[in-house]
Design an enzyme around this catalytic site. Structure first.
Site, PDB file in Angstrom:
ATOM      1  N   GLY A   1       0.823  -1.208   0.000  1.00 28.74           N
ATOM      2  CA  GLY A   1       0.000   0.000   0.000  1.00 28.74           C
ATOM      3  C   GLY A   1       0.857   1.258   0.000  1.00 28.74           C
ATOM      4  N   SER A   2       0.416   2.260   0.720  1.00 25.85           N
ATOM      5  CA  SER A   2       1.014   3.592   0.604  1.00 25.85           C
ATOM      6  C   SER A   2       2.431   3.702   1.147  1.00 25.85           C
ATOM      7  CB  SER A   2       0.120   4.630   1.297  1.00 25.85           C
ATOM      8  OG  SER A   2      -1.107   4.762   0.607  1.00 25.85           O
ATOM      9  N   THR A   3       2.889   2.773   1.957  1.00 30.61           N
ATOM     10  CA  THR A   3       4.292   2.827   2.374  1.00 30.61           C
ATOM     11  C   THR A   3       5.209   2.689   1.163  1.00 30.61           C
ATOM     12  OG1 THR A   3       4.159   0.468   2.916  1.00 30.61           O
ATOM     13  CG2 THR A   3       4.000   2.022   4.760  1.00 30.61           C
TER      14      THR A   3
ATOM     15  N   LYS B   1       4.844   4.185  -1.534  1.00 30.62           N
ATOM     16  CA  LYS B   1       4.967   5.495  -2.186  1.00 30.62           C
ATOM     17  C   LYS B   1       6.331   6.132  -1.893  1.00 30.62           C
ATOM     18  CE  LYS B   1      -0.025   6.314  -2.242  1.00 30.62           C
ATOM     19  NZ  LYS B   1      -1.174   6.988  -1.614  1.00 30.62           N
TER      20      LYS B   1
END
Length: 593
Positions: free
Chosen positions: A327-329, A331
């Site tokens: 997920g967003s980690t 990014k």
């Protein structure tokens, strides 16, 4: 005269025959004498040893396995004195008394003991890992034919602490799981032997004495784990596990500068002193698939195969063996690649209407109403999906894949634990616009928690890819250094300028953005939240996580917390960030950071 000729011929014939027999006997005799000399002189040592072996009985003296010692000098794995009970059939004078004594002291059935006692063999092992007190009582009976030998059993003073990291040993004291198997060659040692002389009937000769070959004890393993930090993390994991009714909670604490792991939690853990006993959580899982086991409240209804499957699940180290969509980690990786490639700057402008169209797909942002106009800096603070989709497009598949290789994402971390899984990534030729978009914000592929921690460490530490590890030193039982363990480092993962920019951006995420629940007064914290959905999407199961590090401008501690399938609120910034905050509130003052 003519009648005497046959007689002369006959006499000569017999004389020749005698000589032939004599010479034949002479050569046979010389051959036998030569053979005897050869065996007695040239082969005496070999056959003497064989004869001695026939009259020697051999028993092992177990070597003490090396200990596992943490960074504070606390012993996490050691040995407990036990005994091995054996019987020698040929020496028993009162077999019935032997059977009665062993049944009484060992808690075995009479049938089982009798089978071993009556077996005609040089030595028959009855039971191993017998408490020393029981062994002393058996020895006190004074019955001939019973042997009580010293042995060692692995003992873990903290029971469940770091169970899936430390691992355990089998009946032969060989490592089976975790550090115990990874460093088995150092810790195992070499067994000694007891040699006793016996007569032709296999009975030990009185007053012949014993020859002993003393064992060589194993080396001690010194590790970077800190028992206090491990305890802090396990307490935080248990609290989150119970509060959110999660399937599991994983936590990793690492020094991003050198890869030393201070803690690794996979909650729920199991009891290392009873590794083949299923935990309550595993029994509940058994009940989900086996109504008989659930109703019985135990595992009696499980087949051997079903129980082994559950044991394997119980022993599994999710931090290194399980992959998940980060997920967003992730990014953090996308942003670093974009900065390195020069396709974005901090003040670049973006617009988020709440979604982004990619081919015929509408890919939503977490904020469905949209963030509106924003810069790259505010985009990462907001964890805005459309911003990162555009970064992926600017990079393109070829460049993006180049950075996957450069950052080490497509290789294992080489952590010093067995069972590490590899990244599950699309092949480059199979990445289309939609795949590129979803990869850019951390979905449609899978990595391990340890891979994420290692890759982010290389980004925030100045650009050096470190090898995550627990092993630090090997020492002998007197504490003398035998070997300092070394691990590969690879520089040039990213530039120092990019690393400093990412430190700045991730500090902004915590101080002003979506990671504010990890903010600690008096400390500079960097980090990133994440919420990902597991497959199949229809089941609505989520993974909440937060990755944080401190100090933000000179990272010395990195913490990753992952909550698997939390019930109720599942956003990483809401439930995982506070877990990391609680851990850092404990360990930063402790480490004086």
């Amino acid at each position: 005269m003519q009648g005497e000729i046959p007689f002369v011929r006959s006499k000569t014939y017999h004389r020749k025959k005698i000589w032939i027999i004599f010479l034949a006997m002479f050569f046979i005799l010389m051959f036998l004498i030569g053979r005897l000399v050869y065996l007695m002189v040239f082969c005496s040592e070999y056959y003497g040893q064989k004869a001695e072996n026939l009259h020697e009985r051999e028993r092992d003296i177990k070597a003490a396995r090396g200990r596992i010692i943490d960074a504070t000098g606390t012993v996490l794995a050691t040995n407990k004195s036990v005994c091995t009970i054996s019987v020698i059939h040929s020496q028993m004078k009162e077999p019935e008394k032997v059977i009665d004594a062993l049944v009484k002291e060992l808690g075995l059935s009479e049938e089982e003991v009798r089978k071993r006692v009556e077996k005609v063999s040089s030595i028959e092992r009855v039971k191993t890992n017998v408490d020393k007190e029981v062994g002393d009582r058996i020895r006190a009976y004074g019955l001939s034919g019973i042997k009580v030998d010293e042995d060692y059993k692995r003992y873990y003073p903290y029971d469940t602490l770091a169970s899936k990291v430390l691992g355990f040993t089998g009946a032969d004291n060989q490592g089976i799981l975790g550090l115990e198997v990874e460093y088995d060659s150092y810790m195992q040692g070499t067994n000694g032997k007891i040699l006793t002389l016996t007569d032709a009937r296999g009975i030990e000769i009185e007053n012949a004495g014993e020859n002993r070959m003393e064992p060589v004890n194993g080396y001690d393993l010194y590790i970077s784990m800190d028992v206090n930090i491990q305890k802090y993390c396990e307490q935080a994991a248990e609290k989150a596990y119970l509060k959110k009714e999660a399937d599991s909670v994983s936590i990793i604490v690492m020094n991003p500068q050198n890869g030393e792991l201070m803690a690794m939690v996979n909650y729920p853990e199991f009891n290392l002193n009873e590794p083949f006993t299923l935990t309550d959580a595993m029994i509940e899982n058994a009940g989900d698939t086996n109504a008989m086991a659930e109703s019985a409240g135990d595992t009696n209804a499980l087949s051997a195969e079903e129980k082994q499957t559950l044991l394997n699940q119980m022993w599994r180290n999710q931090c290194i063996s399980d992959t998940y969509e980060p997920g967003s980690t992730f990014k953090i990786i996308t942003a670093t690649a974009a900065l390195e490639e020069g396709v974005v700057s901090l003040d670049d402008q973006f617009y988020c209407p709440g979604y982004k169209m990619v081919e015929d797909r509408r890919i939503r942002c977490a904020k469905t109403t949209g963030h509106g106009a924003e810069t790259f800096e505010t985009g990462i603070m907001n964890s805005c999906n459309p911003v990162f989709i555009e970064l992926g497009e600017r990079l393109g598949v070829e460049n993006y894949y180049k950075y996957f290789r450069q950052f080490g994402l497509l290789q294992k971390t080489a952590i010093d634990l067995p069972g590490e899984a590899a990244t599950i990534m699309h092949k480059q030729e199979n990445i289309g616009p939609v795949e590129l978009a979803t990869i850019s914000f951390g979905q449609s592929f899978q990595i391990t928690p340890i891979q994420l921690v290692t890759t982010v460490s290389s980004i925030i530490n100045g650009g050096t890819r470190v090898t995550p590890h627990f092993g630090v030193e090997i020492r002998d039982e007197e504490g003398n250094l035998v070997e300092t363990l070394e691990y590969e480092k690879r520089e040039g993962i990213c530039s120092e300028e990019t690393s400093e920019t990412m430190q700045y951006l991730l500090e902004k995420v915590v101080s002003e953005g979506g990671g504010k629940n990890a903010k600690i007064e008096g400390y500079s914290i960097g980090g990133k939240t994440a919420t990902s959905q597991t497959l199949p999407r229809s089941e609505h199961r989520y993974i909440s996580s937060f990755l944080g590090f401190a100090p933000a401008d000179d990272p010395q501690v990195l913490v990753l917390a992952i909550i698997n399938n939390p019930q109720g609120t599942y956003y990483g910034g809401t439930i995982a960030a506070p877990v990391v905050k609680e851990i850092m509130e404990n360990i930063l003052p402790y480490l004086d950071k």
